[in-house]
Design an enzyme around this catalytic site. Structure first.
Site, PDB file in Angstrom:
ATOM      1  N   ASP A  58      56.741 -54.202  69.839  1.00  0.00           N
ATOM      2  CA  ASP A  58      56.335 -54.964  71.015  1.00  0.00           C
ATOM      3  C   ASP A  58      54.987 -54.482  71.532  1.00  0.00           C
ATOM      4  OD1 ASP A  58      57.735 -52.564  71.759  1.00  0.00           O
ATOM      5  OD2 ASP A  58      57.875 -53.299  73.821  1.00  0.00           O
ATOM      6  N   ASP A  67      48.024 -49.787  69.574  1.00  0.00           N
ATOM      7  CA  ASP A  67      49.309 -49.442  70.210  1.00  0.00           C
ATOM      8  C   ASP A  67      50.350 -50.524  69.922  1.00  0.00           C
ATOM      9  OD1 ASP A  67      51.230 -48.244  71.773  1.00  0.00           O
ATOM     10  OD2 ASP A  67      50.331 -48.823  73.679  1.00  0.00           O
ATOM     11  N   GLU A 109      59.657 -50.708  73.813  1.00  0.00           N
ATOM     12  CA  GLU A 109      58.957 -49.521  74.293  1.00  0.00           C
ATOM     13  C   GLU A 109      58.028 -49.846  75.453  1.00  0.00           C
ATOM     14  OE1 GLU A 109      56.172 -46.185  74.675  1.00  0.00           O
ATOM     15  OE2 GLU A 109      55.694 -48.289  74.254  1.00  0.00           O
ATOM     16  N   GLU A 110      57.392 -51.009  75.392  1.00  0.00           N
ATOM     17  CA  GLU A 110      56.456 -51.401  76.440  1.00  0.00           C
ATOM     18  C   GLU A 110      57.165 -52.038  77.639  1.00  0.00           C
ATOM     19  OE1 GLU A 110      53.667 -50.307  76.337  1.00  0.00           O
ATOM     20  OE2 GLU A 110      52.765 -50.376  74.349  1.00  0.00           O
ATOM     21  N   GLU A 157      52.559 -43.177  68.241  1.00  0.00           N
ATOM     22  CA  GLU A 157      51.764 -43.501  69.424  1.00  0.00           C
ATOM     23  C   GLU A 157      50.308 -43.054  69.228  1.00  0.00           C
ATOM     24  OE1 GLU A 157      52.413 -45.262  71.968  1.00  0.00           O
ATOM     25  OE2 GLU A 157      54.577 -45.483  71.792  1.00  0.00           O
ATOM     26  N   HIS A 169      57.257 -48.892  67.753  1.00  0.00           N
ATOM     27  CA  HIS A 169      57.655 -50.149  68.417  1.00  0.00           C
ATOM     28  C   HIS A 169      56.777 -51.291  67.964  1.00  0.00           C
ATOM     29  CE1 HIS A 169      54.233 -49.998  71.355  1.00  0.00           C
ATOM     30  NE2 HIS A 169      54.385 -48.698  71.247  1.00  0.00           N
ATOM     31  N   HIS A 173      46.056 -51.149  75.711  1.00  0.00           N
ATOM     32  CA  HIS A 173      46.400 -51.968  76.873  1.00  0.00           C
ATOM     33  C   HIS A 173      45.182 -52.663  77.485  1.00  0.00           C
ATOM     34  CE1 HIS A 173      50.545 -49.909  77.824  1.00  0.00           C
ATOM     35  NE2 HIS A 173      50.295 -49.973  76.522  1.00  0.00           N
TER      36      HIS A 173
END
Length: 375
Positions: free
Chosen positions: A68, A99, A133-134, A162, A66, A348
């Protein structure tokens, strides 16, 4: 500067906060088209997705990921701007570094190295990339998979980028994930004055014994591949905000991460039976985030372990811990699915970062995997 680092920095510089893509996918497609990939944009709603493929025979080995990223949080808490990729002391800082824009860069450069060395490789290489995805994960990978199945495309093996590693690159491979079932429970009572409890029904008091029992249940003991199922209450809300009012309703949000010892149907049945036994007036909205999946030892697992051993010299551990990933949408098609990426220690977080050296090593691991699978 290595090609992988340069591409990772280019991707990080694009502020693709979910569901925005900010041009990341166009950049990736340009690199893939130069290698002979046929690329197809597959937007659904406000979400950007693309499918790319080189070759038309089996086996089809797919890289999934992903573009995003999650929001940055307070900018003043970052040491450097989250969308100005910065290298300090051998670490690449920026939102998405781990990520998973670092993995995306490593996937591209791995394919470039592999195709240069093996232009007539057997089988096919695919890319399944989303910008959802997020976020809610409604118009992303799940929709692309539905499109591919409808078009008769059969994915044999899929590597999701991931961030799986724990202490050093390649020490952990995720070969499955637990299922995730969410519930929003509303327990109904009767609003009233706290001084006249006999004229009211307090849903908090009524629900507490049932909630305590739910929290204490041993749902299962797990198995050789999965830890025991867990139940967690994530939010509780009731009342008007006034001190002297008995609330009329209690809302409880909860989640179960469950193993292959259970099904979501069986969990729902047990929860309803318990609440009924406590005589509650209630309703529940259920949302299944994903069913558990497992890729046992086999061709893809062996290729990943052998590549990690060759590049890093370590033995990878198989794990199904952690949250969900888009692998849950791909595994039900029958594909072998693994997650392998950089360290997850800062994902994150403020000052998210990844080792520059690990990016080059990850690219090499992906290249060796392709050599193991397609030559």
């Amino acid at each position: 500067m290595s090609d992988t680092l340069e591409l990772a920095k280019d991707l990080i510089s694009r502020a693709s906060v979910t569901p925005e893509d900010a041009g990341c996918q166009a950049l990736m497609q340009a690199r893939l088209r130069a290698l002979g990939f046929a690329c197809e944009d597959l937007p659904f709603g406000e979400v950007s997705n693309f499918w790319a493929r080189r070759g038309d025979s089996a086996p089809l080995v797919v890289f999934a990921g992903h573009t995003d990223v999650v929001p940055t949080g307070p900018l003043e808490d970052w040491t450097s701007d989250p969308f100005t990729p910065t290298v300090r002391d051998g670490m690449l800082y920026g939102r998405g570094a781990a990520d998973m824009k670092g993995s995306l860069a490593a996937m591209i450069t791995a394919c470039e190295a592999f195709v240069a060395a093996h232009p007539d490789h057997r089988g096919s290489i695919g890319f399944l990339i989303t910008s959802d995805e997020e976020g809610p994960s409604v118009n992303g990978t799940v929709k692309v998979v539905e499109h591919l199945v409808g078009a008769g495309v059969s994915i044999d093996m899929c590597l999701v980028g991931e961030p799986s590693s724990s202490r050093q690159l390649g020490d952990v491979i995720k070969n499955g994930r637990r299922g995730s079932l969410n519930g929003k429970l509303r327990v109904h009572g009767k609003q009233g004055h706290v001084a006249y409890p006999q004229l009211a029904e307090n849903p908090i008091h009524l629900a507490l014994p049932a909630l305590a029992e739910l929290a204490a249940i041993e749902w299962d003991r797990g198995n050789d591949h999965f830890p025991p199922t867990s139940f967690q209450i994530s939010n509780i809300h009731a009342g008007t905000g006034a001190e002297n009012v008995v609330p009329g309703e209690l809302e409880v949000m909860f989640n179960l991460r469950y193993s292959t010892e259970l099904t979501d149907t069986r969990i729902r049945e047990r929860v309803h039976a318990l609440l009924d036994r406590h005589g509650l007036r209630y309703d529940i909205d259920w949302r299944l985030s994903g069913k558990p999946f497992l890729t046992p030892a086999g061709e893809l697992v062996d290729a990943a372990r052998n590549a990690i051993r060759e590049v890093t010299g370590i033995e990878a551990e198989l794990s199904t811990s952690g949250g969900t990933s888009d692998g849950r949408f791909i595994a039900p098609t029958g594909a072998q699915v693994l997650e392998l990426g950089p360290l997850n220690a800062t994902i994150h977080q403020v000052d998210e970062c990844v080792s520059v050296e690990s990016l080059d090593r990850l690219s090499r691991v992906y290249t060796v995997m392709l050599e193991n699978l397609l030559t």
